[in-house]
Write a protein that holds these residues in place. Structure first.
Motif, PDB file in Angstrom:
ATOM      1  N   MET A  33       0.820  -1.221   0.000  1.00 51.19           N
ATOM      2  CA  MET A  33       0.000   0.000   0.000  1.00 51.19           C
ATOM      3  C   MET A  33       0.850   1.266   0.000  1.00 51.19           C
ATOM      4  O   MET A  33       0.557   2.217  -0.731  1.00 51.19           O
ATOM      5  CB  MET A  33      -0.958  -0.002   1.184  1.00 51.19           C
ATOM      6  CG  MET A  33      -2.095  -0.985   1.002  1.00 51.19           C
ATOM      7  SD  MET A  33      -3.421  -0.780   2.191  1.00 51.19           S
ATOM      8  CE  MET A  33      -2.759  -1.705   3.561  1.00 51.19           C
ATOM      9  N   ASP A  34       1.917   1.282   0.796  1.00 55.95           N
ATOM     10  CA  ASP A  34       2.793   2.459   0.831  1.00 55.95           C
ATOM     11  C   ASP A  34       3.489   2.673  -0.506  1.00 55.95           C
ATOM     12  O   ASP A  34       3.622   3.801  -0.980  1.00 55.95           O
ATOM     13  CB  ASP A  34       3.830   2.333   1.941  1.00 55.95           C
ATOM     14  CG  ASP A  34       3.226   2.468   3.329  1.00 55.95           C
ATOM     15  OD1 ASP A  34       2.097   2.983   3.444  1.00 55.95           O
ATOM     16  OD2 ASP A  34       3.893   2.055   4.298  1.00 55.95           O
ATOM     17  N   THR A  35       3.943   1.587  -1.118  1.00 57.72           N
ATOM     18  CA  THR A  35       4.625   1.681  -2.410  1.00 57.72           C
ATOM     19  C   THR A  35       3.668   2.161  -3.492  1.00 57.72           C
ATOM     20  O   THR A  35       4.022   3.025  -4.303  1.00 57.72           O
ATOM     21  CB  THR A  35       5.242   0.324  -2.795  1.00 57.72           C
ATOM     22  OG1 THR A  35       6.104  -0.107  -1.745  1.00 57.72           O
ATOM     23  CG2 THR A  35       6.030   0.413  -4.085  1.00 57.72           C
ATOM     24  N   ALA A  36       2.459   1.631  -3.502  1.00 56.41           N
ATOM     25  CA  ALA A  36       1.462   2.062  -4.485  1.00 56.41           C
ATOM     26  C   ALA A  36       1.178   3.553  -4.340  1.00 56.41           C
ATOM     27  O   ALA A  36       1.105   4.278  -5.338  1.00 56.41           O
ATOM     28  CB  ALA A  36       0.183   1.249  -4.330  1.00 56.41           C
ATOM     29  N   ALA A  37       1.051   4.015  -3.114  1.00 57.21           N
ATOM     30  CA  ALA A  37       0.789   5.442  -2.884  1.00 57.21           C
ATOM     31  C   ALA A  37       1.959   6.302  -3.350  1.00 57.21           C
ATOM     32  O   ALA A  37       1.763   7.325  -4.007  1.00 57.21           O
ATOM     33  CB  ALA A  37       0.509   5.685  -1.410  1.00 57.21           C
ATOM     34  N   LEU A  38       3.169   5.879  -3.030  1.00 58.09           N
ATOM     35  CA  LEU A  38       4.353   6.647  -3.399  1.00 58.09           C
ATOM     36  C   LEU A  38       4.490   6.797  -4.909  1.00 58.09           C
ATOM     37  O   LEU A  38       4.823   7.865  -5.420  1.00 58.09           O
ATOM     38  CB  LEU A  38       5.610   5.989  -2.824  1.00 58.09           C
ATOM     39  CG  LEU A  38       6.927   6.674  -3.135  1.00 58.09           C
ATOM     40  CD1 LEU A  38       7.000   8.033  -2.452  1.00 58.09           C
ATOM     41  CD2 LEU A  38       8.087   5.815  -2.708  1.00 58.09           C
ATOM     42  N   GLN A  40       2.066   6.484  -7.060  1.00 59.85           N
ATOM     43  CA  GLN A  40       0.762   6.881  -7.600  1.00 59.85           C
ATOM     44  C   GLN A  40       0.137   5.787  -8.459  1.00 59.85           C
ATOM     45  O   GLN A  40      -0.342   6.030  -9.569  1.00 59.85           O
ATOM     46  CB  GLN A  40       0.874   8.196  -8.364  1.00 59.85           C
ATOM     47  CG  GLN A  40       1.331   9.327  -7.486  1.00 59.85           C
ATOM     48  CD  GLN A  40       1.475  10.633  -8.232  1.00 59.85           C
ATOM     49  OE1 GLN A  40       1.467  10.677  -9.456  1.00 59.85           O
ATOM     50  NE2 GLN A  40       1.609  11.704  -7.487  1.00 59.85           N
ATOM     51  N   SER A  42      -2.867   3.164  -8.665  1.00 57.47           N
ATOM     52  CA  SER A  42      -4.215   3.235  -8.116  1.00 57.47           C
ATOM     53  C   SER A  42      -4.592   2.083  -7.198  1.00 57.47           C
ATOM     54  O   SER A  42      -5.452   2.238  -6.341  1.00 57.47           O
ATOM     55  CB  SER A  42      -5.237   3.335  -9.253  1.00 57.47           C
ATOM     56  OG  SER A  42      -5.129   2.199 -10.087  1.00 57.47           O
ATOM     57  N   SER A  43      -3.953   0.937  -7.353  1.00 54.17           N
ATOM     58  CA  SER A  43      -4.327  -0.216  -6.537  1.00 54.17           C
ATOM     59  C   SER A  43      -3.092  -1.006  -6.129  1.00 54.17           C
ATOM     60  O   SER A  43      -2.287  -1.385  -6.966  1.00 54.17           O
ATOM     61  CB  SER A  43      -5.276  -1.122  -7.328  1.00 54.17           C
ATOM     62  OG  SER A  43      -5.521  -2.306  -6.618  1.00 54.17           O
ATOM     63  N   TYR A  44      -2.997  -1.268  -4.840  1.00 56.87           N
ATOM     64  CA  TYR A  44      -1.854  -2.060  -4.369  1.00 56.87           C
ATOM     65  C   TYR A  44      -1.930  -3.499  -4.874  1.00 56.87           C
ATOM     66  O   TYR A  44      -0.918  -4.180  -4.968  1.00 56.87           O
ATOM     67  CB  TYR A  44      -1.745  -2.014  -2.844  1.00 56.87           C
ATOM     68  CG  TYR A  44      -2.800  -2.812  -2.121  1.00 56.87           C
ATOM     69  CD1 TYR A  44      -2.578  -4.140  -1.790  1.00 56.87           C
ATOM     70  CD2 TYR A  44      -4.007  -2.241  -1.754  1.00 56.87           C
ATOM     71  CE1 TYR A  44      -3.539  -4.876  -1.127  1.00 56.87           C
ATOM     72  CE2 TYR A  44      -4.964  -2.963  -1.093  1.00 56.87           C
ATOM     73  CZ  TYR A  44      -4.730  -4.288  -0.784  1.00 56.87           C
ATOM     74  OH  TYR A  44      -5.681  -5.023  -0.135  1.00 56.87           O
TER      75      TYR A  44
END
Length: 56
Positions: A33-38, A40, A42-44
């Motif tokens: 989840m952190d990597t997906a957010a970093l 950008q 959309s889905s982990y």
């Protein structure tokens, strides 16, 4: 009549990009989840599928 709702952009990420993201995640011990957010993403779960493809 115009369709109303969310539009989901289709992105074809390159193999080098996918590998860079996965390498970052492993080296930094970041969560999916952190990597997906970093990055950008959309889905982990997309990262999870990339990870599984590498392992197979």
């Amino acid at each position: 009549m115009e369709r109303v709702g969310l539009k989901i952009p289709i992105a074809n990420n390159s193999v080098p990009f996918k590998l860079n993201v996965l390498n970052y995640m492993v080296q930094s011990d970041a969560s999916l989840m952190d990597t997906a957010a970093l990055f950008q993403i959309s889905s982990y779960t997309l990262l999870y599928s990339w990870q599984k493809q590498i392992e197979d």
